[in-house]
Design an enzyme around this catalytic site. Structure first.
Site, PDB file in Angstrom:
ATOM      1  N   ASP A   1       0.753  -1.269   0.006  1.00 40.13           N
ATOM      2  CA  ASP A   1      -0.130  -0.046  -0.161  1.00 40.13           C
ATOM      3  C   ASP A   1       0.893   1.123  -0.127  1.00 40.13           C
ATOM      4  O   ASP A   1       0.502   2.188  -0.654  1.00 40.13           O
ATOM      5  CB  ASP A   1      -1.189  -0.274   1.169  1.00 40.13           C
ATOM      6  CG  ASP A   1      -0.514  -0.284   2.530  1.00 40.13           C
ATOM      7  OD1 ASP A   1       0.557  -0.363   2.684  1.00 40.13           O
ATOM      8  OD2 ASP A   1      -1.184   0.140   3.475  1.00 40.13           O
TER       9      ASP A   1
ATOM     10  N   ASP B   1      -5.452  -0.096   5.995  1.00 40.60           N
ATOM     11  CA  ASP B   1      -6.274  -0.552   7.134  1.00 40.60           C
ATOM     12  C   ASP B   1      -7.378   0.503   7.483  1.00 40.60           C
ATOM     13  O   ASP B   1      -8.343   0.346   7.681  1.00 40.60           O
ATOM     14  CB  ASP B   1      -5.460  -0.430   8.429  1.00 40.60           C
ATOM     15  CG  ASP B   1      -4.316  -1.538   8.352  1.00 40.60           C
ATOM     16  OD1 ASP B   1      -4.177  -2.000   7.396  1.00 40.60           O
ATOM     17  OD2 ASP B   1      -3.471  -1.630   9.276  1.00 40.60           O
TER      18      ASP B   1
HETATM   19  C1  GLA Z   1       0.052  -2.283   8.455  1.00 40.27           C
HETATM   20  C2  GLA Z   1       0.130  -1.007   8.095  1.00 40.27           C
HETATM   21  C3  GLA Z   1      -0.794  -1.015   6.398  1.00 40.27           C
HETATM   22  C4  GLA Z   1       0.151  -2.084   5.515  1.00 40.27           C
HETATM   23  C5  GLA Z   1       0.299  -3.458   6.394  1.00 40.27           C
HETATM   24  C6  GLA Z   1       1.234  -4.396   5.582  1.00 40.27           C
HETATM   25  O1  GLA Z   1      -1.191  -3.013   8.778  1.00 40.27           O
HETATM   26  O2  GLA Z   1      -0.874  -0.219   8.736  1.00 40.27           O
HETATM   27  O3  GLA Z   1      -0.773   0.186   5.901  1.00 40.27           O
HETATM   28  O4  GLA Z   1       1.255  -1.477   5.238  1.00 40.27           O
HETATM   29  O5  GLA Z   1       1.030  -3.167   7.713  1.00 40.27           O
HETATM   30  O6  GLA Z   1       0.746  -4.685   4.292  1.00 40.27           O
END
Ligand code: GLA
Length: 401
Positions: free
Chosen positions: A46, A181
């Protein structure tokens, strides 16, 4: 089939939250909630402008709120059984390494963006296990933002809420997370996975397959994002982009712009570790696209194979797995009725996500618990999930789940 979630103090969160709030502050609150998430595929892509495919899960962070006259926030965390208080005016950026940083961040960012925030009494109760890679921070941020907007009588577009909460995490928590997220906490839809292009935030809902269950297994190992590994991985990716840009491809702006073969051309001169970090991201983007095609065609075998490949890449190239996660994936691979398994979330602990044939779920859970306990002497929690609805106001008498 109703979701079974074992090992989580879920029942009655809502009822007891209301009575606890009344006892604590003497007023009746409004309640907002936002879900945790599990990412089916597309890890650490992301923040590289890439693709992800999360679902919201039916574990929620609840935020109860009532306005108060003074421009201060008083907040009680039921999970930590602790209270905190801060003035809206004195709330400066920077992490205090405290659970209240999420709320300080959300209020701070909203105010900096000119969104009015008024004084409030708040209580937080989260069902999303903390530090397990299931998006617990984003759930609290998004539910808090919605609660604060409501008492201020304001509205923000969901995408702006997601962005503000991500910024809060950067500036007040110190984790340079991507948007996944916070996005899925706002946009999750029951029964649907979301394929999100993190470059332009264009998304597509993909129905999850009816004969398949999404099963989360929790190692119980807590991850530590903010301080170390996560931010270093991000820095490695950005170092890769800068070097490739300077050396041979001036037009690229993110790892998203590379294909596996264009990256291969840089193998001889990129530092070895940086090359492997980039290879994970570039190959993972291809896997998410292929997984979306597989899901559209109900080809769960292919989807599952892509999940295994993703795990290996995260283990060997990105180096964010750990022994317990690898063990869970190894155990899962040998169980009849499993399509695929991989670590999910930021890594360094946390959970695996498994796609299991509906009729094989009970046996899958039993074998996983038994085998993991045999090696580690601890029993992993196993949650059987369905894709749940995103954040919102919890309306009186509405069944909660
Ligand atoms: C965490 C971060 C997300 C993403 C994941 C890995 O959850 O909050 O933004 O980068 O790690 O995919």
């Amino acid at each position: 089939m109703p979701a079974t979630i074992s090992g989580v103090p879920k029942q009655g969160t809502l009822t007891t939250l209301k009575t606890d709030f009344l006892q604590h502050y003497g007023t009746v609150p409004q309640i907002f909630r936002a879900p945790g998430r599990v990412n089916l595929i597309g890890e650490h892509t992301d923040y590289n402008d890439g693709f992800v495919m999360p679902i919201a899960i039916q574990l929620y962070a609840y935020v109860a709120i009532a306005p108060r006259l003074e421009p201060r926030i008083r907040v009680h965390s039921r999970n930590f059984d602790e209270s905190a208080e801060f003035s809206l005016a004195e709330n400066s950026v920077g992490s205090r390494h405290h659970w209240s940083d999420y709320l300080r961040g959300v209020t701070g960012v909203m105010r900096a963006q000119g969104v009015p925030v008024c004084g409030a009494d708040m209580m937080i109760a989260s069902e999303v296990p903390v530090g397990s890679g299931l998006g617990s921070s984003a759930a609290i941020e998004v539910a808090s933002a919605m609660a604060l907007l409501s008492v201020a009588g304001r509205k923000m577009a969901p995408i702006e809420i997601a962005r503000a909460c991500q910024k809060a995490e950067h500036e007040y928590v110190g984790s340079m997370c991507g948007i996944m997220d916070q996005f899925i906490a706002c946009f999750g839809q029951a029964g649907q996975a979301v394929m999100l292009d993190c470059r332009n935030l264009i998304y597509e809902f993909l129905p999850t397959d009816e004969g398949v269950r999404i099963v989360i297994c929790n190692t119980g190992v807590k991850h530590e994002h903010a301080s170390n590994g996560y931010n270093r991985r991000r820095a490695d990716c950005y170092a890769g982009v800068s070097a490739i840009k300077a050396h041979c491809m001036p037009k690229i702006t993110a790892l998203r712009d590379l294909t596996p073969s264009s990256l291969k051309g840089c193998k001889d001169w990129l530092p070895e570790t940086v090359y492997r970090r980039c290879r994970h991201v570039v190959s993972e983007n291809e896997r998410v696209t292929a997984a979306a095609t597989a899901l559209r065609m109900h080809d769960m075998k292919t989807f599952g194979r892509l999940m295994y490949d993703s795990h290996l890449s995260l283990r060997d190239d990105y180096e964010v797995s750990c022994q317990e996660l690898d063990l869970l994936v190894d155990i899962a691979r040998k169980i009849e009725g499993l399509y695929g398994a991989r670590m999910t979330g930021g890594g360094f602990g946390g959970c695996t996500v498994n796609l299991v044939q509906a009729e094989a779920v009970d046996e899958f859970a039993a074998i996983t618990k038994q085998e993991f306990a045999r090696v580690t002497a601890s029993i992993p929690e196993v949650y059987v999930c369905v894709a749940a609805q995103g954040a919102g106001h919890v309306v009186e008498d509405e069944p909660c789940h």
